[in-house]
Design an enzyme around this catalytic site. Structure first.
Site, PDB file in Angstrom:
ATOM      1  N   HIS A 426     -13.443  -7.078  26.195  1.00 37.70           N
ATOM      2  CA  HIS A 426     -12.701  -6.917  27.191  1.00 37.70           C
ATOM      3  C   HIS A 426     -11.155  -6.935  27.147  1.00 37.70           C
ATOM      4  CE1 HIS A 426     -10.589  -8.250  31.008  1.00 37.70           C
ATOM      5  NE2 HIS A 426     -11.298  -7.216  31.505  1.00 37.70           N
ATOM      6  N   ARG A 516      -2.014   3.412  -3.618  1.00 35.28           N
ATOM      7  CA  ARG A 516      -2.024   2.473  -4.938  1.00 35.28           C
ATOM      8  C   ARG A 516      -3.393   1.453  -4.862  1.00 35.28           C
ATOM      9  NH1 ARG A 516       2.539   1.596  -1.822  1.00 35.28           N
ATOM     10  NH2 ARG A 516       4.577   2.479  -2.721  1.00 35.28           N
ATOM     11  N   ARG A 584      -3.700   6.236  -7.607  1.00 32.49           N
ATOM     12  CA  ARG A 584      -3.368   5.924  -8.824  1.00 32.49           C
ATOM     13  C   ARG A 584      -4.412   4.822  -9.324  1.00 32.49           C
ATOM     14  NH1 ARG A 584       2.203   3.394  -9.272  1.00 32.49           N
ATOM     15  NH2 ARG A 584       1.276   1.475  -8.434  1.00 32.49           N
ATOM     16  N   SER A 708       9.726   6.968 -10.320  1.00 33.88           N
ATOM     17  CA  SER A 708      11.248   6.817 -10.632  1.00 33.88           C
ATOM     18  C   SER A 708      11.691   5.443 -10.718  1.00 33.88           C
ATOM     19  CB  SER A 708      12.149   7.273  -9.438  1.00 33.88           C
ATOM     20  OG  SER A 708      11.721   6.574  -8.241  1.00 33.88           O
ATOM     21  N   ASP A 710       9.960   2.993 -13.015  1.00 33.42           N
ATOM     22  CA  ASP A 710       9.771   2.749 -14.287  1.00 33.42           C
ATOM     23  C   ASP A 710      10.554   3.616 -15.255  1.00 33.42           C
ATOM     24  OD1 ASP A 710       8.154   0.352 -13.923  1.00 33.42           O
ATOM     25  OD2 ASP A 710       6.370   1.209 -14.471  1.00 33.42           O
ATOM     26  N   CYS A 757       7.421  10.034  -6.602  1.00 36.19           N
ATOM     27  CA  CYS A 757       6.563   8.864  -5.681  1.00 36.19           C
ATOM     28  C   CYS A 757       7.538   7.678  -5.752  1.00 36.19           C
ATOM     29  CB  CYS A 757       4.979   8.680  -5.741  1.00 36.19           C
ATOM     30  SG  CYS A 757       5.023   8.170  -7.535  1.00 36.19           S
TER      31      CYS A 757
END
Length: 809
Positions: A426, A516, A584, A708, A710, A757
């Site tokens: 409710h 991820r 990934r 971008s 790493d 990404c």
């Protein structure tokens, strides 16, 4: 009264009969006919028509008296409201003692006895002629009675049902929703009880109730009769099924959540006065689902059929709110109610509103999030109706559970928190309808919070709602989708949390550029996969006990990992289907893996985990190969059993071409063969060698996604986590821009998909322009950056077009 019958049987009722029998019973007749071929999936019964209600009131001269009672009523005066409502109910109750009406009810009940046996138990339920309409739910406004037996008791229940048209809450609801008290009449539906007291029951929605996402069926259930779920007295089991792939023949449960199911409502067994009672659920019953997967799928199939049927009748998509019950005697599933869903489906399309916290504080309580908003206010503990009289608008209502009688006060609350209840209780239903954030099933909230304490209630971070200490800052972003520019470049979203999938999928986007896996493993599994493969190697007694508890309902410990990972990934893939979702493979570093339950026994200690045993190097290595096999099993289940072939797989931190080849072979050995059923395998482009050898990597992989963070770190030799040198971490460095250029042009040269990404394009418009100029296929950012990225990339593309036009002149 006239001699014609005021009883209509379900087999003779259809939706067109709402004026005669009300929305609830008209729907039962429609369902009875729709599901008749399935062996009567709707129990038989009859309706006492609204005409009977009107005629007995007229015969008793009660209408004018009722008008006088309600004419000058100030419904905000709680005491006056209670007094007038009680008087009105008394008038109706007395009028419905009409002998002719009572004889008709008795005769119809005897006919049910002929079909089902002497003393058959029935449910007696109200059905308003303005009830269960797309614009108003009337949920819980009128009375219902369960396990009613015998002519006298059925007549009494019908009279009390009819009188309930003037409950306090029903009067307020009609006033607030613009209904004339005397243009709404009450019918009563009398239906054979399903022996759910011996089994289970629950509620189905043909959409996600929080986000309004329409491509799933959401099923809740608990042991016993269903009133406990509606009243929020128990935390139900929850299940999701994906409609689109279900229709394609992929009958699989998308996700399951085990509820507490603290009590079960059963027959009272002849106790004086009460027809039902609550008993504590045994621990064994609490720890197992109230439905099997096969039963969930049966219910999903019925729900989809019902939605399609009602949508056809309405001439437009009509999401449904459906009640189900399982009979413990014959073992069959029954549909006992269906009505159009009236909250999530009524939200205006095309406008996007997101809430995000800008501060943090101590978490005082957690539960299931209802709505996706944030609100702050002073706590008011409400133990009973007396506490409602001192409730102040803007306070946070905190209670064990809520009641329909509380609705006039609930609408003035900043937020609602309850100790018990699931997302179909409710409190949840009313909070959604009012647009008020609520945290339900927040065990111990009443005890932990105190009246007067200032808190912030946040339902903006997925399924888990949190009550924070103090007033926290938050931000609200509102955008009309029609105003959003849509660039040529695909704008995708980064997402790891399945709990946010349905909401995020409804934002403007072109799919998921980075899902991820490690978030799902960390938050929804928590156990190192190798600890499930080799539990005998775990030295910690605490870890062993925790794992034993988590896997207690699984045949093998590894089944827990595969199911939970498949559910998490599958939920994201289903939310965005058929748009691409790139997941990934696990990319924990050894210190992160070691922090998982049981992980310390399987991970080496490294001086520099960032450059150590991570990504592709793990997947074929004896130290992790068995764990990687579980990852592959989960992804294969998503694609092959759930039918979510929009799922693409991406390999992280692949240092060498030979390593990439080995990973692809290992995946094939574990059921993920490149090309099978359209499976595409991507690789993260995040190591300079991926760029330098992009032609060789292109011969192995179907696409690339530039990581971008790493890539910048390894190109510039900067540890982005070091406070001393982090200032040198800059994606705009000329060397880094050259890396981006080589990556994009190299992938294009080899006719491979190439995306990025990271947040760089959202944070730096010049990078968005640079990448757009190179012709990058997609840019994927966090959900909070989506709207900003659409604008930045569109502007960049317009500048490129303008520059090209100028150059041509």
């Amino acid at each position: 009264m006239p001699k014609e019958s005021h009883v209509r049987w379900f087999e003779d009722i259809r939706l067109k009969d709402i004026p005669a029998v009300g929305g609830k019973t008209a729907s039962l007749g429609e369902l009875y006919a729709l599901l008749a071929a399935d062996g009567g999936r709707v129990p038989d019964g009859f309706a006492l028509t609204a005409g009977a209600y009107r005629e007995v009131l007229a015969a008793a001269g009660a209408v004018d008296k009722l008008r006088r009672l309600l004419a000058d009523l100030d419904h905000r005066d709680v005491s006056l409201l209670a007094e007038r409502a009680a008087a009105a109910r008394h008038l109706v109750y007395e009028a419905t003692g009409n002998p002719n009406l009572c004889r008709e009810i008795a005769a119809a009940y005897r006919a049910l006895e002929t079909k089902y046996g002497a003393g058959v138990a029935v449910a007696v339920r109200s059905s308003a002629t303005a009830e269960d309409l797309p614009t108003a739910s009337f949920a819980g406004q009128h009375e219902s009675f369960l396990n009613v037996r015998g002519e006298a008791e059925v007549i009494e229940a019908c009279r009390r049902c009819l009188a309930s048209i003037f409950t306090d809450r029903a009067i307020v609801y009609r006033i607030d929703n613009g209904f004339d008290h005397f243009k709404v009449a009450l019918s009563v539906g009398v239906m054979k009880m399903v022996r759910a007291d011996l089994a289970a029951s629950g509620v189905i929605f043909t959409l996600d109730t929080e986000s309004g996402f329409r491509d799933v069926v959401f099923i809740t259930g608990a042991w016993g009769l269903g009133e406990n779920i509606v009243q929020g007295k128990v935390d139900p089991d929850e299940f999701y099924v994906h409609k689109l792939t279900f229709r394609q023949g992929y009958h699989a449960v998308l996700s399951r959540t085990l509820g507490g199911k603290q009590m079960r409502l059963v027959y009272a067994g002849g106790r004086s006065g009460a027809t039902t009672r609550n008993v504590r659920t045994s621990r064994a019953a609490r720890e197992r689902f109230c439905l099997t997967d096969a039963e969930v799928l049966d219910l999903a199939g019925y729900a989809i059929r019902i939605e399609e049927h009602y949508s056809g009748l309405a001439g437009q998509p009509t999401p449904m709110d459906i009640e189900w019950a399982k009979d413990g005697e014959d073992g069959r599933l029954y549909i006992v109610q269906a009505r159009p869903e009236t909250v999530a489906s009524q939200r205006a399309p095309g406008a996007f509103e997101t809430y995000s916290l800008k501060g943090t504080g101590a978490v005082l309580a957690t539960g299931r999030a209802v709505g996706e908003k944030i609100a702050s206010g002073k706590v008011r503990i409400v133990a009973d109706a007396h506490d409602l009289t001192v409730f102040q608008p803007g306070e946070v209502l905190v209670a064990e559970a809520t009641s329909p009688d509380w609705e006039p006060v609930m609408k003035t609350a900043a937020a609602i928190v309850t100790n018990h209840g699931g997302r179909t209780c409710h409190a949840a239903i009313v909070a959604r309808e009012l647009g008020v954030p609520a945290v339900v099933g927040a065990e111990g909230a009443v005890e932990k919070l105190a009246t007067g304490r200032v808190v912030t209630v946040s339902c903006a971070d997925g399924e888990v709602g949190k009550v924070y200490d103090g007033k926290l800052l938050y931000e609200v972003t509102r955008v009309a989708s029609g105003t959003l520019p849509r660039p040529r470049t695909a704008i995708m979203v980064n997402l790891g949390n399945p709990e946010l999938a349905y909401h995020t999928a409804m934002l403007p986007n072109d799919g998921v550029g980075l899902a991820r896996m490690e978030f799902i493993i960390n938050e929804h599994i928590g156990v190192h996969p190798m600890a499930l493969v080799h539990p005998e190697k775990i030295a910690s007694r605490t870890a062993r006990a925790t794992i034993a508890r988590l896997v207690r309902n699984y045949t093998r410990p590894t089944d827990f990992f595969v199911e939970k990972l498949a559910e998490g990934v599958g939920t994201i893939a289903a939310a965005f289907y058929p748009r691409p979702v790139i997941v990934r493979l696990s990319d924990f570093k050894t210190n992160e893996y070691a922090s998982l339950i049981g992980g310390a026994a399987f991970e080496p200690k490294e001086e520099n985990p960032m450059l150590g045993f991570r990504g592709a190097s793990r997947y074929s290595h004896p130290a992790y190969a068995a764990g990687f096999a579980l990852e592959c099993q989960a992804l294969a289940r998503v694609r092959n059993e759930m039918g979510l072939t929009n799922l693409r797989v991406m390999v992280p931190f692949c240092r060498r071409v030979a390593e990439g080849k080995q990973v692809i072979e290992t995946m094939a050995q574990n059921g993920l063969k490149q090309g099978d059923n359209g499976l595409e395998i991507y690789v993260m482009c995040e190591i300079p060698n991926n760029v330098v050898q992009i032609d060789a990597f292109s011969r192995l992989f179907d696409g690339f996604s530039i990581g971008s963070n790493d890539l910048t770190q390894l190109t510039l030799g900067v540890d982005r986590d070091s406070e001393i040198v982090a200032f040198d971490f800059d994606e705009r460095d000329p060397g880094m821009l050259e890396m981006l250029r080589l990556a994009v042009t190299g992938a294009k040269r080899n006719h491979r998909h190439i995306g990025i990404c990271g947040e760089a394009p959202a944070n730096y418009p010049e990078i968005a322009q640079f990448l757009a100029g190179l012709g990058i296929d997609s840019i994927s950012v966090n959900a909070a950056s989506l709207l900003r990225t659409f604008a930045a990339v569109h502007e960049a593309e317009q500048q490129i077009v303008a520059a090209a036009s100028l150059a041509a002149k």
